[in-house]
Design a protein around this motif. Structure first.
Motif: not given
Length: 369
Positions: A47, A77, A83-84, A86-87, A282-283
């Motif tokens: 990110c 993340g 999120d949408h 980064s993913v 996750g992160s």
């Protein structure tokens, strides 16, 4: 000596912290095994990269990665990036472009830990979920119209192809057959999703005819989630669509002690492209930088990577090292009720692994005399 090319993407948040412990393990097994060497290249695609460049990876990122043998991923993340983005701009392009259509997630209660489920033993909680990883509910087909008006519409299409469904179901049956397990469970919701899930059911039934020695069960996803809690001993291999598999494996991680204990492999079985191994958590930006993240899932993911590369004995030794530390109970991160740091836990696993590798090397030496 065999060389394996490895791309490392630590990612965001706790990703670099847990990746550091995984790399220590990788270095140790490389040094002590002696039969292979990793050619490692690290990429700071995350990110922070997005905030500087407006993208999660360079335009030629996939071209850069495609010739590696394997990829080791940390986490992605960050609160400043939706999120949408980064993913969908990092993990999912890798999975889809490299046809990593198998997402393998073991659900295993490790020795030394107790499940939140009362009276469930290690034998009760030991199965694997095989998740379809490239289509289904994560197909990125749809859109939004008339945004920010009373007439706004959002459409998200699920896409199930015969090719994609057949290959994941066949893989699950082959996995069950090769591991001598007798039960395969398929997640469905065909009572409500009367097109996509009846299609899924039909293909499961067709392929099951080729594996008469394996008991096949189709469970609706809501009932299946309940059975994960009440009767986890019912399962050996569970095969599920993209979304259902994602949800089930987070639940599976919870019943064996938490997301910090859950590894995964995004696998291209044909090895036409690199496979990618990562923890499923996750992160964790809330604990990033505090040095208290549990590195077990990342280290276990290294074990799964070694198994994929043909070194199954090293996967077993890594898992044994993790369990030895947990059984000893002296070193535990806060999520496991302890006060140890990320590096404390990593170092403890490293020392157990060193002992096991030395013992194995000594046995080989004595056997050759």
């Amino acid at each position: 000596m065999k060389h394996h090319s490895l791309a490392v993407i630590p990612g965001d948040g706790i990703g670099p912290e847990i990746m550091n412990e995984a790399m220590k393990v990788l270095q140790l097994i490389e040094e002590m095994h002696g039969g292979f060497k990793f050619d490692i290249q690290s990429f700071n695609w995350n990110c922070e990269y997005y905030l500087k460049h407006g993208k999660m990876m360079p335009d030629n990122g996939m071209e850069i990665l495609k010739d590696f043998d394997v990829i080791l991923f940390g986490a992605v993340g960050e609160p400043r990036v939706p999120d949408h983005i980064s993913v969908w701009e990092l993990i999912l392009p890798i999975r889809k472009t490299f046809e990593q259509y198998v997402n393998m997630r073991p659900i295993k209660l490790l020795k030394g830990l107790e499940s939140p489920l009362r009276h469930k033993s290690h034998d009760d909680l030991d199965f694997v979920v095989i998740r379809e990883n490239t289509e289904g509910e994560y197909s990125n087909m749809g859109g939004r119209l008339h945004q920010n008006t009373p007439y706004e519409i959002a459409v998200q299409n699920n896409v199930f192809t015969r090719y994609g469904t057949e290959r994941i179901v066949k893989y699950a049956y082959e996995y069950a057959s090769c591991h001598n397990v007798k039960r395969l469970t398929a997640a469905t919701k065909s009572n409500a999703m009367n097109h996509s899930m009846t299609f899924w059911d039909d293909i499961v039934k067709e392929i099951s005819q080729q594996y008469n020695t394996i008991e096949t069960n189709l469970y609706h996803i809501d009932a299946l989630a309940a059975y994960f809690v009440s009767n986890p001993e019912k399962f050996d291999v569970v095969v599920a669509s993209n979304l259902f598999g994602d949800i089930l494996t987070d639940l599976g991680a919870a019943i064996v002690g938490g997301l910090g204990l859950a590894p995964s492999g995004n696998i291209n079985p044909e090895q036409k492209y690199p496979s990618m191994f990562e923890p499923i958590h996750g992160s964790a930006p809330d604990i990033a930088g505090k040095g208290i993240a549990n590195p077990i899932a990342q280290i276990w993911s290294v074990g799964m990577m070694m198994d994929h590369l043909g070194y199954s004995e090293l996967n077993h030794l890594i898992l044994e090292s993790i369990e030895n530390v947990l059984v000893d109970g002296k070193v535990r991160t806060p999520d496991l009720g302890g006060t140890a740091t990320t590096s404390d836990m990593g170092d403890a696993i490293l020392e157990r692994l060193r002992t096991l590798l030395e013992s194995e090397r000594e046995q080989v030496h004595n056997g050759s005399q």
